[in-house]
Design a protein around this motif. Structure first.
Motif, PDB file in Angstrom:
ATOM      1  N   VAL A 116      -3.653   8.449 -11.735  1.00 18.62           N
ATOM      2  CA  VAL A 116      -2.314   8.672 -11.193  1.00 18.62           C
ATOM      3  C   VAL A 116      -1.556   9.648 -12.090  1.00 18.62           C
ATOM      4  N   PRO A 117      -1.009  10.732 -11.564  1.00 15.03           N
ATOM      5  CA  PRO A 117      -0.145  11.618 -12.362  1.00 15.03           C
ATOM      6  C   PRO A 117       1.231  10.977 -12.541  1.00 15.03           C
ATOM      7  N   MET A 118       1.287   9.959 -13.357  1.00 16.99           N
ATOM      8  CA  MET A 118       2.466   9.103 -13.439  1.00 16.99           C
ATOM      9  C   MET A 118       3.705   9.850 -13.934  1.00 16.99           C
ATOM     10  N   ASN A 119       3.545  10.679 -14.948  1.00 14.20           N
ATOM     11  CA  ASN A 119       4.696  11.409 -15.477  1.00 14.20           C
ATOM     12  C   ASN A 119       5.283  12.347 -14.435  1.00 14.20           C
ATOM     13  N   ALA A 120       4.407  12.975 -13.665  1.00 17.06           N
ATOM     14  CA  ALA A 120       4.884  13.852 -12.590  1.00 17.06           C
ATOM     15  C   ALA A 120       5.624  13.050 -11.529  1.00 17.06           C
ATOM     16  N   TYR A 121       5.128  11.840 -11.265  1.00 10.51           N
ATOM     17  CA  TYR A 121       5.807  10.989 -10.276  1.00 10.51           C
ATOM     18  C   TYR A 121       7.193  10.603 -10.768  1.00 10.51           C
ATOM     19  N   ILE A 122       7.300  10.267 -12.044  1.00  7.00           N
ATOM     20  CA  ILE A 122       8.598   9.885 -12.604  1.00  7.00           C
ATOM     21  C   ILE A 122       9.573  11.055 -12.541  1.00  7.00           C
ATOM     22  N   LEU A 123       9.118  12.258 -12.896  1.00  8.36           N
ATOM     23  CA  LEU A 123       9.984  13.437 -12.833  1.00  8.36           C
ATOM     24  C   LEU A 123      10.428  13.713 -11.398  1.00  8.36           C
ATOM     25  N   SER A 124       9.482  13.717 -10.463  1.00 11.89           N
ATOM     26  CA  SER A 124       9.793  13.983  -9.063  1.00 11.89           C
ATOM     27  C   SER A 124      10.808  12.983  -8.525  1.00 11.89           C
ATOM     28  N   THR A 125      10.587  11.713  -8.806  1.00 12.54           N
ATOM     29  CA  THR A 125      11.491  10.668  -8.311  1.00 12.54           C
ATOM     30  C   THR A 125      12.853  10.747  -8.985  1.00 12.54           C
ATOM     31  N   GLY A 126      12.865  11.037 -10.283  1.00  9.80           N
ATOM     32  CA  GLY A 126      14.135  11.132 -11.002  1.00  9.80           C
ATOM     33  C   GLY A 126      15.029  12.225 -10.444  1.00  9.80           C
ATOM     34  N   ILE A 127      14.444  13.369 -10.116  1.00 15.37           N
ATOM     35  CA  ILE A 127      15.223  14.462  -9.529  1.00 15.37           C
ATOM     36  C   ILE A 127      15.771  14.059  -8.167  1.00 15.37           C
ATOM     37  N   GLN A 128      14.961  13.362  -7.381  1.00 11.92           N
ATOM     38  CA  GLN A 128      15.428  12.918  -6.071  1.00 11.92           C
ATOM     39  C   GLN A 128      16.583  11.935  -6.187  1.00 11.92           C
ATOM     40  N   VAL A 129      16.508  11.034  -7.153  1.00 15.45           N
ATOM     41  CA  VAL A 129      17.580  10.055  -7.361  1.00 15.45           C
ATOM     42  C   VAL A 129      18.889  10.753  -7.711  1.00 15.45           C
TER      43      VAL A 129
END
Length: 501
Positions: free
Chosen positions: A368-381
């Motif tokens: 899982v590209p977890m760090n990328a997921y966190i960045l992507s979700t953080g920007i959306q939030v």
């Protein structure tokens, strides 16, 4: 298909990926069916056509809903075919920005790839945000059926959005190995749900059934304030987002035999989606309640009241709404997952700040590209905070996604066309003699959608009804330009090309 055949196909795909400049880091676990039925046209139809239905009603009503949908499907097919052809030669998670780099001249390809990559990033982030945010608005609409006195504040809607984001993140991160199964379940749920809705809405029709002249021909532009012609196109805004192709491309490195399966999925998704959409829309327009009543719904989300009136009871309306809600949850999981893959891919090519950290893959959680997921979700939030100042934020999110993704898709097609299409010789998915026409039509269609997606749904425009898509687009454009001057021009060399090394 036996396991040994799967392994041999995956080995060939891994070798081809190396020839494109990348090592195989993600597990290939998806076939044609998984790819076709993940959160995109064929699955998000039920959600994408009903969640923002208020805009379709403002944009003219039944005639816009039916004929606008047909028009959009026909005009979107050339773009799908154009991208399928390019993807068959370069099936990577980088997608359009990688294609621009490979198709453009050595003099300009690094800058064009950078611009395209950031268009893709903003597009995938806002498309994911629009789906999750729309699901939150569905919940608000349903609560209004049982508690009509309750009107959700922007903060309450935002908190519901955060809850759905958490649910999607839990599945995308901790159940990554189960996502192909979840996608098959979502396909089954959608097909079954559409069948149930077709039967129930057609049979109940508690507010009466309309003749074909109304269902297929009623058009009222008065609610938008625009002239009749532009009102019709404003009504297309909810449908445009359904035709985002990002999921197919971003997941290419997780698909068996991607040079064949991903282009097929892109090409087939349009006709499959067209049928799904008509199956959903036809029973709605033939049983549609009073449009004025629907547009007066609390919070601007009439779907709950619409289903309650058609079904004749709160319980019946809840049942129809529940079908759409579960589709929205499935869509949220899948599209947020795809957004993270696109983010990871761009970071892998050193185009995002802290790219070394963002591009890491967590193998303990199942690749899982977890760090990328966190960045992507953080920007959306953070972007979702726009809703606190504008109740039309959903249209803004959709507009930004359409502008950015449309531009990112049109760029490689335009480069290909300007090059005389010489790069598409002997590709697995050729367009042949129709290629130039389909490519040119795709570019013109994207240009029109860009203008359309920047316009407010109603006039006169206020600070609340303003479409902030262009503001968000320019803001991200400024950020990407500054980062290119400070860092990108020094460290970003574009995707690696082994044969040139």
């Amino acid at each position: 298909m036996n396991t040994s055949f799967d392994e041999s196909v995956d080995q060939i795909a891994a070798q081809k990926l190396e020839q494109l400049g990348y090592q195989q880091e993600l597990k290939r676990s998806r076939g044609l069916i998984h790819t076709l039925f993940m959160n995109s046209r064929s699955i998000s139809i039920a959600f994408g056509l009903t969640a923002p239905i208020a805009t379709s009603l403002v944009g003219g009503g039944p005639a816009t809903m039916i004929w606008g949908w047909v028009l959009l499907c026909i005009f979107s097919q050339p773009l799908a075919l154009s991208l399928a052809e390019i993807c068959s030669k370069y099936p990577t998670s980088g997608g359009a920005y990688y294609w621009c780099f490979r198709l453009a001249s050595p003099r300009h390809r690094r800058l064009l790839s950078w611009i395209n990559g950031w268009l893709t990033m903003v597009g995938v982030w806002t498309s994911s945000l629009s789906v999750i945010f729309g699901t939150a608005q569905l919940i608000v609409a349903e609560v209004g059926i049982f508690r009509p006195e309750w009107i959700a504040t922007p903060w309450e809607t935002y908190l519901i959005y955060l809850g759905i984001t958490l649910v999607a993140g839990t599945f995308a991160i901790f159940f990554n190995h189960k996502l192909p199964t979840i996608e098959i379940l979502s396909a089954c749920w959608t097909i079954l749900g559409l069948t149930v809705m077709l039967i129930c809405l057609s049979v109940k029709a508690q507010v009466g059934r309309h003749p074909a002249s109304f269902a297929l021909g009623h058009f009222d532009p008065s609610a938008s304030g625009w002239n009749p012609g532009w009102t019709f196109f404003i009504g297309l805004l909810p449908f445009v987002m359904v035709y985002s192709l990002v999921n197919f491309v971003a997941m290419s490195e997780e698909v068996h035999n991607p040079s064949i399966q991903v282009p097929k999925a892109i090409a087939l998704s349009v006709p499959v989606g067209a049928i799904y959409g008509l199956v959903l829309l036809l029973p709605i327009v033939f049983t549609l309640p009073d449009i004025t009543t629907l547009l007066a719904a609390p919070g601007g989300q009439p779907i709950g009241i619409m289903f309650e009136l058609i079904m004749g009871s709160r319980g019946g309306g809840f049942g129809m709404w529940f079908i759409i809600l579960i589709v929205g949850i499935f869509c949220s999981i899948s599209i947020s997952c795809a957004a993270s893959r696109a983010t990871w891919s761009f970071a892998r090519d050193r185009a995002i700040p802290f790219h070394k950290t963002i591009s890491k893959v967590n193998h303990r959680l199942g690749d899982v590209p977890m760090n990328a997921y966190i960045l992507s979700t953080g920007i959306q939030v953070l972007l979702a905070l726009i809703f606190l100042g504008s109740s039309t934020a959903f249209n803004a999110f959709v507009g930004v996604a359409v502008i950015c993704l449309g531009a990112s898709y049109a760029m490689p097609v335009a480069i290909l066309l300007l090059n005389g299409r010489k790069d598409m010789a002997n590709v697995p998915f050729p367009l042949g003699k129709w290629g130039p026409f389909l490519n040119a039509f795709s570019i013109l269609w994207v240009c029109f959608l860009t203008v359309l997606s920047s316009m407010p749904a109603v006039i006169p425009v206020t600070k609340v009804s303003m479409n902030y898509a262009s503001v968000v687009f320019v803001g991200f454009g400024g950020i990407s330009a500054v980062w290119y001057l400070l860092n990108g021009r020094l460290y970003y060399n574009g995707p690696r090309v082994p044969e040139e090394d």
